[in-house]
Design an enzyme around this catalytic site. Structure first.
Site, PDB file in Angstrom:
ATOM      1  N   SER A  42       6.547  49.674 -21.136  1.00 51.81           N
ATOM      2  CA  SER A  42       7.973  49.873 -20.859  1.00 51.81           C
ATOM      3  C   SER A  42       8.816  48.641 -21.141  1.00 51.81           C
ATOM      4  CB  SER A  42       8.160  50.288 -19.395  1.00 51.81           C
ATOM      5  OG  SER A  42       7.548  49.361 -18.511  1.00 51.81           O
ATOM      6  N   HIS A 248      12.650  46.192 -14.103  1.00 54.17           N
ATOM      7  CA  HIS A 248      12.613  46.002 -15.550  1.00 54.17           C
ATOM      8  C   HIS A 248      13.838  45.197 -15.983  1.00 54.17           C
ATOM      9  CE1 HIS A 248       9.717  49.332 -15.361  1.00 54.17           C
ATOM     10  NE2 HIS A 248       9.298  48.914 -16.538  1.00 54.17           N
TER      11      HIS A 248
END
Length: 267
Positions: A42, A248
């Site tokens: 990711s 993230h």
């Protein structure tokens, strides 16, 4: 020319030819002629940035897409996928690689050691439970990850023998100085536990990437001072919608963190 001088000249020429032969093809051609393939999890698919699409949550605003937009290579394909492990990378992501591939980039390994579940457990549990969860992840790291990384890197080199391969690490997630941190109230003790685990993971990735003959790019310097709960964070904290963006990089993290680290590795 004396015999000694002739021998010396031959040795110098031989050394130069060896260096040239060992240099990846990408280094000898302009970036506009490169074939670029982005692999990984990711952090390479662009989770946390805007514009995510598909089951793999790929975004043109992740670092591979930003590098592609800035350099306009001859070809670009991202097969990076949120949730990828070394095993899924080897089984589903290698197909675009060829002898003609010039550049490969990737982040991989975080999901193998249970990155997401570890951070969520730390968010919801006590300091001691967080420390125990990180310790369990580090046991997996120490006993399993060398072989897993070596296998993935060997497969990449086999499929793209002439490529420059840049393996990027993971940022240190949390600022450790703020008194409070986020919705879950992540304590300083929890933040230190998670950060120490990330540092150990990066150390192993760096060692195995270097052993494979790849370039390792450490992003911790770029993200220094911009962890979650810092004054200007380059990473998303716990996010409700979409939840996958949690922990993230945000837009600044991909552009000023990851893209800058990739450019530095290629210069």
């Amino acid at each position: 020319m004396s015999r000694r001088t002739t021998v010396l000249a031959c040795l110098v020429m031989s050394t130069l030819l060896s260096i040239i032969a060992a240099t990846p093809a990408a280094a000898a051609t302009p970036r506009s002629e490169w074939d670029y393939v982005a692999l990984g999890d990711s952090y390479s698919s662009g989770v946390g940035a805007s514009g995510q699409t598909g089951l793999c949550l790929r975004s043109a605003n992740g670092y591979p897409g930003l590098w592609n937009a800035a350099n306009d290579p001859k070809s670009y394909r991202s097969v990076a996928c949120g949730g990828a492990t070394t095993t899924s990378l080897r089984s589903t992501q290698l197909w675009p690689l060829t002898r003609g591939t010039d550049l490969v980039t990737l982040t991989i390994g975080g999901n193998d050691v249970g990155f997401a579940s570890t951070v969520i457990t730390c968010t919801l549990s006590s300091d001691s439970k967080c420390a125990a969860t990180v310790a369990s992840a580090m046991q997996v790291l120490r006993t399993e990850m060398t072989a897993k990384l070596d296998g993935a890197y060997a497969d990449i080199r086999r499929e793209a023998p002439n490529a420059r391969v840049v393996v990027l690490g993971y940022p240190i997630l949390f600022d450790e100085t703020a008194a409070t941190c986020g919705i879950g109230g992540m304590s300083i003790a929890k933040r230190k536990s998670i950060n120490s685990g990330a540092a150990e993971l990066n150390e192993l990735i760096a060692a195995r990437a270097t052993a494979a003959g790849f370039t390792f790019s450490d992003v911790t310097d770029e993200f220094a001072g911009h962890g979650i709960c810092a004054a200007t964070p380059w990473l998303n904290g716990l996010t409700v919608i979409p939840a996958t963006n949690s922990f993230h990089p945000n837009a600044a993290g991909y552009r000023s963190g990851y893209l800058r680290a990739l450019n530095a590795a290629l210069n």
